[in-house]
Design an enzyme around this catalytic site. Structure first.
Site, short mmCIF file in Angstrom:
data_model
loop_
_atom_site.label_atom_id
_atom_site.label_comp_id
_atom_site.label_asym_id
_atom_site.label_seq_id
_atom_site.Cartn_x
_atom_site.Cartn_y
_atom_site.Cartn_z
N ARG A 1 0.73 -1.20 0.08
CA ARG A 1 0.08 -0.14 -0.03
C ARG A 1 0.84 1.34 -0.07
O ARG A 1 0.53 2.30 -0.65
CB ARG A 1 -0.73 0.17 1.07
CG ARG A 1 -2.02 1.10 1.33
CD ARG A 1 -2.68 1.22 2.71
NE ARG A 1 -2.94 0.18 3.21
CZ ARG A 1 -4.19 -0.76 3.01
NH1 ARG A 1 -4.89 -0.28 2.12
NH2 ARG A 1 -4.29 -1.74 3.82
N TYR A 2 1.88 1.03 0.73
CA TYR A 2 2.71 2.15 0.83
C TYR A 2 4.02 1.98 0.02
O TYR A 2 4.49 1.00 -0.24
CB TYR A 2 3.30 2.58 2.48
CG TYR A 2 2.02 2.73 3.21
CD1 TYR A 2 1.39 3.89 3.35
CD2 TYR A 2 1.76 1.69 4.14
CE1 TYR A 2 0.56 3.96 4.39
CE2 TYR A 2 0.75 1.64 4.93
CZ TYR A 2 0.04 2.95 5.18
OH TYR A 2 -1.09 3.06 6.06
N ARG B 1 7.04 0.08 2.17
CA ARG B 1 6.87 -0.91 3.01
C ARG B 1 5.78 -1.98 2.43
O ARG B 1 5.12 -1.75 1.56
CB ARG B 1 6.08 -0.47 4.02
CG ARG B 1 6.90 -0.06 5.28
CD ARG B 1 5.88 1.14 6.11
NE ARG B 1 5.74 2.31 5.21
CZ ARG B 1 4.88 3.37 5.66
NH1 ARG B 1 4.13 3.20 6.61
NH2 ARG B 1 4.60 4.27 4.86
N CYS C 1 -3.49 -18.84 14.39
CA CYS C 1 -3.09 -18.04 15.54
C CYS C 1 -3.68 -18.92 16.70
O CYS C 1 -4.32 -19.76 16.90
CB CYS C 1 -4.03 -16.53 15.58
SG CYS C 1 -3.97 -15.64 14.24
N CYS D 1 -8.57 -13.51 18.04
CA CYS D 1 -9.24 -12.26 18.89
C CYS D 1 -10.63 -11.89 17.94
O CYS D 1 -10.49 -11.95 16.94
CB CYS D 1 -8.08 -11.17 18.60
SG CYS D 1 -6.54 -11.79 18.77
N CYS E 1 -10.37 -9.18 15.33
CA CYS E 1 -9.48 -9.39 14.48
C CYS E 1 -9.83 -8.80 13.09
O CYS E 1 -11.19 -9.17 12.60
CB CYS E 1 -9.05 -10.78 14.20
SG CYS E 1 -7.94 -10.91 12.89
N ARG F 1 -8.53 -9.35 10.07
CA ARG F 1 -8.44 -10.43 9.12
C ARG F 1 -9.33 -11.42 9.52
O ARG F 1 -8.77 -12.61 9.10
CB ARG F 1 -6.86 -10.76 8.85
CG ARG F 1 -6.18 -9.47 8.53
CD ARG F 1 -4.93 -9.66 7.54
NE ARG F 1 -4.23 -8.57 7.56
CZ ARG F 1 -3.12 -8.50 8.19
NH1 ARG F 1 -2.64 -9.23 8.97
NH2 ARG F 1 -2.69 -7.31 8.06
N ASP G 1 -11.13 -1.53 13.51
CA ASP G 1 -11.54 -1.51 12.09
C ASP G 1 -13.11 -1.95 11.98
O ASP G 1 -13.59 -2.86 12.85
CB ASP G 1 -10.81 -2.31 11.33
CG ASP G 1 -9.63 -1.83 10.94
OD1 ASP G 1 -9.13 -0.70 10.98
OD2 ASP G 1 -8.37 -2.64 11.00
N ASP H 1 -7.20 3.28 10.62
CA ASP H 1 -6.71 2.69 9.35
C ASP H 1 -7.87 3.00 8.50
O ASP H 1 -9.08 2.40 8.58
CB ASP H 1 -6.47 1.21 9.39
CG ASP H 1 -5.30 0.81 8.54
OD1 ASP H 1 -5.05 1.43 7.30
OD2 ASP H 1 -4.55 -0.10 9.00
N LYS I 1 -3.09 4.45 6.95
CA LYS I 1 -3.36 5.01 8.34
C LYS I 1 -3.39 6.49 8.35
O LYS I 1 -2.40 7.07 7.72
CB LYS I 1 -2.37 4.50 9.29
CG LYS I 1 -2.35 2.79 9.33
CD LYS I 1 -1.23 2.21 10.05
CE LYS I 1 -0.92 0.84 10.03
NZ LYS I 1 -0.66 0.22 8.69
C1 LIG Z 1 -0.08 -0.87 8.63
C2 LIG Z 1 0.63 -1.12 7.45
C3 LIG Z 1 2.04 -1.10 7.24
C4 LIG Z 1 2.84 -0.66 8.18
O1 LIG Z 1 2.58 0.84 8.52
P1 LIG Z 1 3.46 1.51 9.36
O2 LIG Z 1 2.66 2.90 9.79
O3 LIG Z 1 4.84 1.85 8.99
O4 LIG Z 1 3.38 0.95 10.76
C5 LIG Z 1 2.44 -1.54 6.05
N1 LIG Z 1 1.63 -2.03 4.91
C6 LIG Z 1 0.45 -2.10 5.35
C7 LIG Z 1 -0.46 -2.66 4.11
C8 LIG Z 1 -0.18 -1.80 6.50
O5 LIG Z 1 -1.52 -1.76 6.66
S1 SF4 Z 2 -5.56 -10.10 15.93
FE1 SF4 Z 2 -6.07 -11.64 13.95
S2 SF4 Z 2 -4.21 -12.13 13.09
FE2 SF4 Z 2 -3.77 -11.30 15.10
S3 SF4 Z 2 -3.46 -12.77 16.40
FE3 SF4 Z 2 -5.51 -11.86 16.80
S4 SF4 Z 2 -6.81 -13.45 15.29
FE4 SF4 Z 2 -4.60 -13.73 14.66
#
Ligand SMILES: *Cc1c(COP(=O)(O)O)cnc(C)c1O
Ligand code: SF4
Length: 359
Positions: free
Chosen positions: A87-88, A91, A100, A104, A107, A109, A268, A305, A312
């Site tokens: 996305r960035y 990174r 996991c 959680c 979560c 995801r 989220d 986010d 973010k």
């Molecule tokens: C959160 C995130 C990051 C890391 O972001 P930082 O602000 O540098 O911690 C990198 N890639 C994706 C897709 C993210 O969601």
């Molecule tokens: S937040 Fe989601 S990915 Fe992270 S440990 Fe919990 S269940 Fe696993």
């Protein structure tokens, strides 16, 4: 991991469930598994317990708002190869497992965690590594999932080795909740297998002081002793940790174990989490209480986010009362006002700059 509690009858033999929890375990979305390590279950108090509420589904989890999203951060749209989100510019985030120790309930995801069939294989990993070789702007790779520490030491070491072989990759980040959900996983063998690939940053996810046990302390100390730079990403959860006293107590403990609070996330808008979400105003209020009364080392950035994939943004409480001609009036944490004066030539230069600015 093998002894995780995953079935209703196992859970009922350990915990006296409320009706709402029973309904949650039975009725939850089949796509989002339930699991908890015996260790995490051992931290549970009654149904209102801040640890228990993160792990046991309740009836409210069946609620979906029309504004809720399946993939709130649009991670799938930003995936040039299957197991990587980019996305960035500098990174990228790599998904190495969907397993996991604890699922959680908040979560982000949850659309894919727990699905063993979706675990990436070596050809997907090879495609991701190839993408990194072709995309030298990426300097920071987040090893995420699921929880990457669900993999074996040797598999993790192999992933780090392949990432280190990409010349443009400068730092690795290991994103894991194991120090919270399965701290026994942080063995000296594990840290020895990974430390040769430094610099590795570890971002973990403590949410409440009741997760701050001697076992968790040992895990954090071990990581810091082995040279990992450890940070914490908490998620604000309603009635669990959305008050300044809880955040301060948690963050003081983290600092004592050389773990720096990095982000405090707004939860989220993923379906089934409405009952866990708190207001953005509450997050700002907490930060406002922290700044001035609590060590700056323990103050995280408050991040939202952006739903839909904007990335973010961070918010800070507004301490600026007024600004006019280089005269800035601020309020401190006690509400008193203070003025900062800019030099006249700076004020003049700013004026010309803004006139020249074609925008
Ligand atoms: C959160 C995130 C990051 C890391 O972001 P930082 O602000 O540098 O911690 C990198 N890639 C994706 C897709 C993210 O969601
Ligand atoms: S937040 Fe989601 S990915 Fe992270 S440990 Fe919990 S269940 Fe696993």
């Amino acid at each position: 991991m093998r002894h995780r509690v995953t079935r209703l009858d196992e859970l009922e033999s350990l915990v006296r469930l409320s009706d709402s929890e029973r309904a949650g375990v039975v009725g939850r979305s089949p796509q989002f598994s339930f699991a908890a390590t015996p260790y995490y279950v051992s931290l549970f108090g009654g149904p209102a317990c801040p640890v228990r509420r993160q792990a046991i589904p309740v009836r409210d989890e069946l609620v979906q708002l029309h504004t809720d999203l399946r993939d709130p951060l649009a991670e799938e749209e930003h995936s040039p190869v299957e197991i990587l989100s980019h996305r960035y510019p500098d990174r990228a985030l790599l998904y190495v497992t969907h397993n996991c120790p604890v699922y959680c309930r908040h979560c982000t995801r949850q659309r894919k965690v727990g699905d063993a069939a979706s675990a990436p294989g070596s050809s997907e990993l090879a495609a991701a590594i190839d993408y990194l070789h072709r995309t030298p702007s990426i300097r920071d790779v987040l090893i995420s999932g699921g929880d990457p520490l669900s993999l074996s030491d040797s598999r993790l070491a192999a992933i780090c080795r392949q990432l280190r072989a990409v010349p443009s990759v400068e730092i690795l980040r290991l994103c894991t909740r194991n120090p919270v959900t399965l701290p026994q996983r942080i063995t000296s063998q594990l840290v020895d297998a990974l430390r040769i690939y430094h610099p590795i940053y570890v971002n973990t996810h403590f949410n409440h002081p009741r997760e701050c046990t001697p076992e968790a302390a040992l895990a954090l100390d071990r990581l810091a002793d082995a040279g990992f730079a450890v940070g914490n990403q908490m998620v604000l959860l309603r009635g669990i940790n959305d008050d300044a006293a809880t955040v301060i107590e948690l963050n003081r403990w983290l600092l004592r174990h050389r773990c720096r609070p990095y982000y405090m996330f707004q939860c989220d808008p993923v379906g089934g989490t409405a009952h866990l979400r708190t207001s953005i105003a509450r997050g700002l209020e907490i930060l406002d209480r922290l700044r001035g009364t609590f060590s700056g080392l323990g103050i995280p950035a408050f991040a939202v986010d952006l739903p839909g994939g904007g990335g973010k943004v961070t918010l800070t409480p507004d301490r600026l009362v007024s600004e006019h001609e280089g005269r800035y009036v601020f309020r401190d944490h006690r509400g008193r006002e203070f003025t900062y004066h800019e030099p006249p030539e700076v004020v003049q230069a700013e004026k010309f700059a803004s006139h020249d600015d074609p925008r």
